[in-house]
Design a protein around this motif. Structure first.
Motif, PDB file in Angstrom:
ATOM      1  N   LYS A  25     -15.622  11.316   1.828  1.00 58.28           N
ATOM      2  CA  LYS A  25     -16.399  10.205   1.305  1.00 58.28           C
ATOM      3  C   LYS A  25     -17.819   9.942   1.905  1.00 58.28           C
ATOM      4  O   LYS A  25     -17.887   9.493   3.246  1.00 58.28           O
ATOM      5  CB  LYS A  25     -15.293   8.957   1.477  1.00 58.28           C
ATOM      6  N   ARG A  26     -18.681   9.671   0.828  1.00 60.04           N
ATOM      7  CA  ARG A  26     -20.071   9.713   1.568  1.00 60.04           C
ATOM      8  C   ARG A  26     -20.527   8.237   1.101  1.00 60.04           C
ATOM      9  O   ARG A  26     -20.175   7.908  -0.199  1.00 60.04           O
ATOM     10  CB  ARG A  26     -21.037  10.680   1.096  1.00 60.04           C
ATOM     11  N   CYS A  27     -20.969   7.334   1.889  1.00 55.69           N
ATOM     12  CA  CYS A  27     -21.313   5.941   1.670  1.00 55.69           C
ATOM     13  C   CYS A  27     -22.413   6.077   0.874  1.00 55.69           C
ATOM     14  O   CYS A  27     -23.609   6.620   1.268  1.00 55.69           O
ATOM     15  CB  CYS A  27     -21.650   5.223   2.970  1.00 55.69           C
TER      16      CYS A  27
ATOM     17  N   TRP B 168     -14.789   5.031   4.548  1.00 50.19           N
ATOM     18  CA  TRP B 168     -16.051   6.121   4.570  1.00 50.19           C
ATOM     19  C   TRP B 168     -15.843   7.062   5.644  1.00 50.19           C
ATOM     20  O   TRP B 168     -16.665   6.727   6.769  1.00 50.19           O
ATOM     21  CB  TRP B 168     -17.101   5.154   4.652  1.00 50.19           C
TER      22      TRP B 168
END
Length: 337
Positions: free
Chosen positions: A31-33, A27
């Motif tokens: 990439k966004r959690c 993440w």
């Protein structure tokens, strides 16, 4: 219709500390959690999703629609969703390679069990299932209702600004024509080439490669290039050629067949990423495999059973000719009995 899915944090948590093949945190960067969403009957968006999804399912099975949000919300609130408990030993794919491996490990026995549990068609003589074709301009069919609710729920997961119904319809309106027009052009060009084959043409200058960009627009055509030709002994072959072996035989019989029929000594034999035979293999292991049927050699080496839908195997060969020279040869299509 309620969908029993695990809380998102139980899926995401194992990935929080995972690293990619380069060593970077999974993440990171773009990439966004995502955040989990727990169903709340007092949240209008949650109820929107349930109402739309339930009515779409009702349309499929010929059940009367219901627009009574209060009644649907009451039913949804009364549903007790079992607490999710993650299975042990589950590997979560963090790369495309791992994702492909996980898909290859699909439990076919479980699939067959599920299929066997389905009732036969004779027990459901009056069941009619109607497929739904997307129509964005009908405000009574729940299609746009579902898209708006589902997309905004996903946006909430990732802290993205939600889109109203008008913007969602605008986006959907752009996607459908783009897919339909591109697909129709490609299908039309392919069919033209098939007509040429059906009419018996067999020279490359008749056929064409097509390059299309509808945004410019640009249409370009070129003649295809002939496949490279390779030779072993006096036999010419291209990537379109192959050896064919039908019926189950042992590995020793397989080696003897190519030595006697094609005057080729197989030095290495592989299937996918598995090395089945090689001249430098330990003698004990080589002798153990020589008496086994080819399909059993594959299952032992790959440690995966052959699924029922597999009707043929593809083998790659490294061979020497009678003079001991290394020669390139086509692959082998091994048809199972």
């Amino acid at each position: 219709m309620l969908i029993n899915t695990p809380p998102l944090y139980l899926i995401i948590t194992p990935l929080l500390f995972q690293a990619t093949t380069s060593g970077a945190p999974f993440w990171s960067g773009p990439k966004r959690c995502p955040d989990p969403i727990t169903f709340d009957v007092n949240n209008e968006l949650h109820v929107d999703y349930v109402v739309a999804a339930a009515n779409l399912r009702a349309s499929v099975y010929g059940i009367k629609h219901s627009r009574d949000r209060a009644a649907i919300a009451k039913v949804a609130a009364a549903v007790e969703v079992p607490k999710f408990s993650p299975k042990s030993g589950i590997k979560i794919a963090v790369t495309d390679a791992q994702l492909q491996q996980n898909s290859d490990d699909l439990d076919q026995d479980r699939v067959q069990t599920i299929l066997s549990e389905l009732p036969p068609p004779a027990r459901l003589p009056n069941l009619t299932i109607t497929p739904l074709d997307f129509e964005k301009d009908d405000d009574t069919n729940f299609h746009m209702d579902f898209i708006v609710a589902a997309s905004n729920l996903r946006a909430t997961n990732y802290k993205i600004a939600p889109a109203d119904r008008h913007r969602s319809k605008l986006i959907a309106g752009k996607i459908i024509p783009a897919i339909a027009t591109t697909t129709s052009v490609v299908a039309g060009l392919v069919c033209i080439e098939l007509y040429k084959l059906a009419q018996g043409f067999n020279t490359l200058d008749v056929f064409k490669n097509g390059f299309v960009n509808l945004a410019l627009p640009f249409f370009g055509f070129s003649e295809p290039i002939a496949a490279p030709t390779n030779t072993y002994y006096d036999k010419k072959w291209t990537l379109w050629d192959r050896f064919e072996v039908k019926g189950e035989i042992t590995l020793q019989q397989f080696l003897d067949y190519f030595k006697n029929e094609h005057k080729l000594e197989i030095t290495m034999l592989s299937q996918g990423v598995c090395m089945l035979y090689s001249f430098f293999m330990p003698k004990a292991k080589r002798q153990e495999r020589l008496g086994l049927p080819m399909s059993e050699v594959v299952t032992r080496v790959s440690k995966k059973k052959l699924e029922p839908h597999v009707k043929a195997l593809v083998f790659e060969l490294c061979c020497n000719d009678e003079e001991g020279n290394d020669v390139e040869v086509p692959y082998v299509k091994y048809t199972l009995p």
